[in-house]
Design a protein around this motif. Structure first.
Motif, PDB file in Angstrom:
ATOM      1  N   GLU A  16       0.852  -1.195   0.000  1.00 47.09           N
ATOM      2  CA  GLU A  16       0.000   0.000   0.000  1.00 47.09           C
ATOM      3  C   GLU A  16       0.884   1.240   0.000  1.00 47.09           C
ATOM      4  O   GLU A  16       2.017   1.215   0.487  1.00 47.09           O
ATOM      5  N   TYR A  37      -4.159  11.048   0.544  1.00 46.26           N
ATOM      6  CA  TYR A  37      -4.009   9.695  -0.014  1.00 46.26           C
ATOM      7  C   TYR A  37      -5.307   8.913   0.155  1.00 46.26           C
ATOM      8  O   TYR A  37      -5.879   8.861   1.231  1.00 46.26           O
ATOM      9  N   GLN A  38      -5.781   8.351  -0.934  1.00 47.19           N
ATOM     10  CA  GLN A  38      -7.007   7.552  -0.907  1.00 47.19           C
ATOM     11  C   GLN A  38      -6.631   6.124  -1.254  1.00 47.19           C
ATOM     12  O   GLN A  38      -6.371   5.837  -2.425  1.00 47.19           O
ATOM     13  N   ASN A  39      -6.573   5.284  -0.271  1.00 46.20           N
ATOM     14  CA  ASN A  39      -6.197   3.914  -0.572  1.00 46.20           C
ATOM     15  C   ASN A  39      -7.284   3.229  -1.400  1.00 46.20           C
ATOM     16  O   ASN A  39      -8.466   3.509  -1.239  1.00 46.20           O
ATOM     17  N   THR A  40      -6.840   2.366  -2.272  1.00 44.85           N
ATOM     18  CA  THR A  40      -7.782   1.630  -3.116  1.00 44.85           C
ATOM     19  C   THR A  40      -8.502   0.590  -2.265  1.00 44.85           C
ATOM     20  O   THR A  40      -7.933   0.023  -1.341  1.00 44.85           O
ATOM     21  N   ILE A  41      -9.777   0.379  -2.602  1.00 43.96           N
ATOM     22  CA  ILE A  41     -10.558  -0.631  -1.888  1.00 43.96           C
ATOM     23  C   ILE A  41     -10.820  -1.773  -2.857  1.00 43.96           C
ATOM     24  O   ILE A  41     -11.403  -1.549  -3.924  1.00 43.96           O
ATOM     25  N   GLY A  42     -10.356  -2.951  -2.529  1.00 44.55           N
ATOM     26  CA  GLY A  42     -10.483  -4.073  -3.460  1.00 44.55           C
ATOM     27  C   GLY A  42      -9.558  -3.861  -4.640  1.00 44.55           C
ATOM     28  O   GLY A  42      -8.344  -3.904  -4.508  1.00 44.55           O
ATOM     29  N   ALA A  43     -10.150  -3.570  -5.775  1.00 45.63           N
ATOM     30  CA  ALA A  43      -9.350  -3.282  -6.960  1.00 45.63           C
ATOM     31  C   ALA A  43     -10.195  -2.484  -7.928  1.00 45.63           C
ATOM     32  O   ALA A  43     -11.424  -2.516  -7.870  1.00 45.63           O
ATOM     33  N   SER A  67      -3.419  -3.131   0.642  1.00 46.32           N
ATOM     34  CA  SER A  67      -3.708  -3.547   2.010  1.00 46.32           C
ATOM     35  C   SER A  67      -3.705  -5.073   2.154  1.00 46.32           C
ATOM     36  O   SER A  67      -4.227  -5.788   1.317  1.00 46.32           O
TER      37      SER A  67
ATOM     38  N   ARG B 182     -10.511   5.617   7.512  1.00 47.74           N
ATOM     39  CA  ARG B 182     -11.296   6.685   6.899  1.00 47.74           C
ATOM     40  C   ARG B 182     -12.768   6.285   6.771  1.00 47.74           C
ATOM     41  O   ARG B 182     -13.665   7.111   6.919  1.00 47.74           O
ATOM     42  N   TRP B 273     -14.070  -3.397  -7.972  1.00 46.48           N
ATOM     43  CA  TRP B 273     -14.532  -4.767  -7.750  1.00 46.48           C
ATOM     44  C   TRP B 273     -13.942  -5.191  -6.427  1.00 46.48           C
ATOM     45  O   TRP B 273     -12.744  -5.422  -6.327  1.00 46.48           O
ATOM     46  N   THR B 274     -14.802  -5.205  -5.417  1.00 43.82           N
ATOM     47  CA  THR B 274     -14.236  -5.403  -4.083  1.00 43.82           C
ATOM     48  C   THR B 274     -15.044  -6.394  -3.247  1.00 43.82           C
ATOM     49  O   THR B 274     -16.271  -6.424  -3.333  1.00 43.82           O
ATOM     50  N   PRO B 275     -14.347  -7.196  -2.460  1.00 41.05           N
ATOM     51  CA  PRO B 275     -15.075  -8.080  -1.547  1.00 41.05           C
ATOM     52  C   PRO B 275     -15.753  -7.249  -0.472  1.00 41.05           C
ATOM     53  O   PRO B 275     -15.201  -6.258  -0.006  1.00 41.05           O
TER      54      PRO B 275
END
Ligand SMILES: Nc1nc2c(ncn2[C@@H]2O[C@H](COP(=O)(O)OP(=O)(O)OP(=O)(O)O)[C@@H](O)[C@H]2O)c(=O)[nH]1
Ligand SMILES: [Mg+2]
Lengths: 204, 464
Positions: A16, A37-43, A67, B182, B273-275
């Protein structure tokens, strides 16, 4: 599965905060977003057409979240990828260790995936050489050992970003052409598209 | 009133199939109160330990509500303000308190000290703690803590969370939750200003029934085998929802989805596309959510929930098909119009003394509410109004003395609450009116809602 018209699946992997999303943002939208910073969630998936000679190749790019939470699920994102851009932050030694983890993972499960090592945030080194946290020659040796290409990019300045994706697309074309020649008509359905190189990454 | 209440029991249909009410859930867990006198439990003994080291301690203490999550082994998991590291000794004190209060699992306990309420909710393997200066009741604070617990489950699943701690009691959960702070912060902020959470219901975007039906039909047609829910939303308002037959989405799960989307700008690019675990629906496994913005200016966002994590391209194609249908039906324009006017004004109701109201239809799990207007202009005033509703709500739902009708006169406004088995109504009037006047206008308000119901609610929910 009814896939979109994607030729090559490309996955971005890495710890990350190393700058995967910024890399895609720079490549796809030619911009660098400042702000928190905006971390990616999933993809996140995005398709991008790139010219290789007189051919148009559609890259299906998967920007994955670094993550650890998603680690167990990561295979769904890299399965069937023709190229993996494994990122590490040039100023963060631990991110290179994480990159090695992804390389091992790919070598174990995705033999046919070409690996591109990508050291990110090179602009920070321009500012201050002492910030380098990953030795260039160490990485070079490692890249040779695993037969990977090596790039040092900056999404802030745009340095080497287009070159990286261009190389990915060119290798894809060269490799696929070669594969088609050796495999002859080995089970690849070309009827959907006139291009003799068409190969859907999501055929399974 | 009787008659109206009967009428309204027919209002709206099974959209989300409201499962358990939160209140019910709260009642299930035994509530324990512990009143420690200020001498034995001084504020400092709860909050401090870091005073000398942290110069911002005063500012830190000024916050209205602190929220901490710990593992049962006492390891910090989340802290709303300040790093968990800096607060480790605070956490230590809390753990000591928790073990001091050592009780059966899932208990809720609270301490009152010096203007603070300290509320503990234990959901093994986690302990959630709030230190609040708000006027909320313990129940309401505990209710918010439960949301935080569900938020964590939505990222990990109950099964994984428990498995981790069975393997290793003193596991540092922050490793797995990295980057999710967040989302939790946003949830806490949202709960402080959005009545959805208090109501345990979802707000609909007002739009002409014909337009909504066309949008829903388009969404319904863009289905795929693996889809369970298709949800169209804009800025925490529901535009349309299509579900699989016999599958119901609990408002809590929907709130968590709304919060996830509103807390991150990372969904604005490409297709995510996320769990995701929907803890009220099934806390043991993950769904896969396809999230994409259809329109940036109006924040129109499409969320497709699938059971098959390998099904990305099929689900992605549903999005394309949905957009195509919308265009073919020629409703895109009307939809955009509706998105540009997401709120209605109280003046439309035509009752002079009426300032604001919240109406919740219990069967559908939906509520409606006009825009908050003058004199509730500043954030502070808005939160104060919500605070008043919170107060009425907690009075109405008091577990030992539930009340059906409440009339409250205050210096700045008068309020009325009316709770039946079919609906809940909270109304705010100017302070000039009388009780009799308020009651007589309630009928008028109810008639207005009835007249507008097909615009304010989703009356014909779709299934695939
Ligand atoms: N100076 C500089 N900063 C960068 C560069 N690339 C990314 N960053 C910054 O590094 C931080 C992380 O970037 P992201 O692209 O969000 O990182 P990520 O790898 O996608 O992170 P995850 O989604 O959590 O896995 C952001 O604050 C970016 O602004 C770069 O080339 N130069
Ligand atoms: Mg990212």
């Amino acid at each position: 599965m009814s896939g979109p018209r994607v030729d090559a699946k490309v996955v971005l992997l890495g710890k990350e905060y190393v700058g995967k999303t910024s890399l895609v943002e720079r490549y796809v939208h030619q911009r660098f977003l400042v702000g928190p910073y905006q971390n990616t969630i999933g993809a996140a998936f995005v398709a991008k057409v790139i010219a290789v000679g007189d051919r148009a190749v559609t890259l299906g790019i998967w920007d994955t979240a670094g993550s650890e939470r998603y680690e167990a699920m990561s295979r769904i994102y890299y399965r069937g990828a023709r190229a993996a851009i494994v990122c590490y932050d040039l100023t963060d030694g631990s991110s290179f260790e994480r990159a090695k983890f992804w390389v091992n993972e790919l070598q174990t499960f995705e033999e046919n995936c070409r690996i591109y090592l990508c050291g990110t945030k090179s602009d920070l080194l321009e500012e201050d050489r002492r910030r380098r946290g990953v030795d260039f020659h160490d990485v070079q040796d490692y890249a040779d050992e695993i037969k990977a290409e090596l790039f040092e990019t900056s999404s802030k300045t745009g340095q080497s970003v287009d070159e990286l994706f261009q190389k990915v697309a060119e290798d894809y074309v060269r490799f696929t052409a070669f594969q088609l020649m050796t495999e002859e008509k080995g089970g690849i359905d070309l009827s959907q598209k006139s291009s003799p190189y068409f190969y859907s990454c999501c055929h399974h | 009133m009787e008659q109206i209440s009967k009428d309204f029991s027919e209002l709206s249909t099974q959209l989300t199939g409201m499962a358990l009410d939160l209140e019910e859930e709260m009642r299930q867990s035994k509530e324990d109160k512990l009143d420690l006198s200020p001498q034995t439990c001084r504020r400092d003994s709860v909050l401090s330990g870091k005073e000398e080291e942290d110069v911002t301690m005063d500012a830190w203490r000024m916050h209205q509500k602190h929220v901490f999550v710990l593992s049962e082994a006492g390891k910090p998991v989340y802290s709303r303000y300040g790093s968990e590291e800096a607060l480790s000794s605070t956490m230590g004190v809390m753990m000591a308190l928790v073990s001091f209060l050592e009780a059966e699992k899932n208990a809720i306990r609270s301490i009152h000290a010096d203007g603070y309420k300290v509320v503990f909710v234990r959901r093994s393997p986690l302990v959630l703690v709030a230190v609040a200066r708000t006027q909320q009741s313990e129940q309401e604070i505990a209710h918010e803590l439960l949301y935080i617990y569900y938020q964590i489950l939505s990222l990990l699943t109950w099964t994984q969370l428990n498995h981790i701690f069975q393997q290793k009691q003193n596991y540092d959960l922050r490793r797995l939750l990295a980057g999710s702070e967040r989302i939790t912060d946003n949830l806490l902020d949202l709960m402080a200003r959005d009545p959805s959470f208090l109501m345990g219901a979802v707000r609909c975007l007002p739009m002409a029934a014909g337009v909504r039906d066309a949008v829903s039909a388009s969404l319904q047609q863009a289905r795929a085998k693996s889809l369970v829910f298709s949800i169209l939303l804009s800025r925490n308002q529901l535009v349309s929802l299509v579900r699989k037959k016999d599958q119901f989405l609990h408002p809590i799960d929907l709130h968590l989805l709304f919060n996830l989307i509103s807390s991150s700008s990372s969904f604005r690019e490409g297709e995510a596309w996320t769990p995701i675990c929907l803890p009220k629906f099934n806390s043991s496994g993950f769904f896969h959510a396809h999230i994409s913005y259809l329109e940036q200016e109006t924040d129109l966002c499409l969320l497709l929930v699938s059971t098959d994590r390998e099904d990305f391209f099929t689900v992605s194609d549903c999005k394309r098909r949905f957009q195509e249908r919308l265009r073919k039906r020629g409703v895109y324009h009307a939809l955009q119009e509706a998105l540009r006017t997401p709120f209605y004004s109280i003046s439309q109701v035509g009752i002079p003394d009426l300032r604001h109201f919240i109406y919740k239809s219990k069967s559908s799990g939906l509520f409606t509410s006009p825009e908050i207007e003058a004199p509730y202009v500043s954030e502070e005033e808005k939160e104060r109004l919500l605070g008043l509703y919170q107060y009425l709500h907690s009075r109405a739902h008091n577990s030992s003395h539930p009340l059906k009708n409440i009339y409250f006169t205050g210096p700045n406004e008068n309020l009325l609450a009316w709770v039946t088995s079919a609906f809940e109504l909270y109304v705010c009037y100017s302070p000039l009116g009388t009780k009799a006047g308020a009651i007589s206008t309630v009928n008028k308000l109810m008639k207005w809602i009835r007249k507008e119901e097909d615009r304010l609610f989703i009356l014909t929910p779709q299934t695939y």
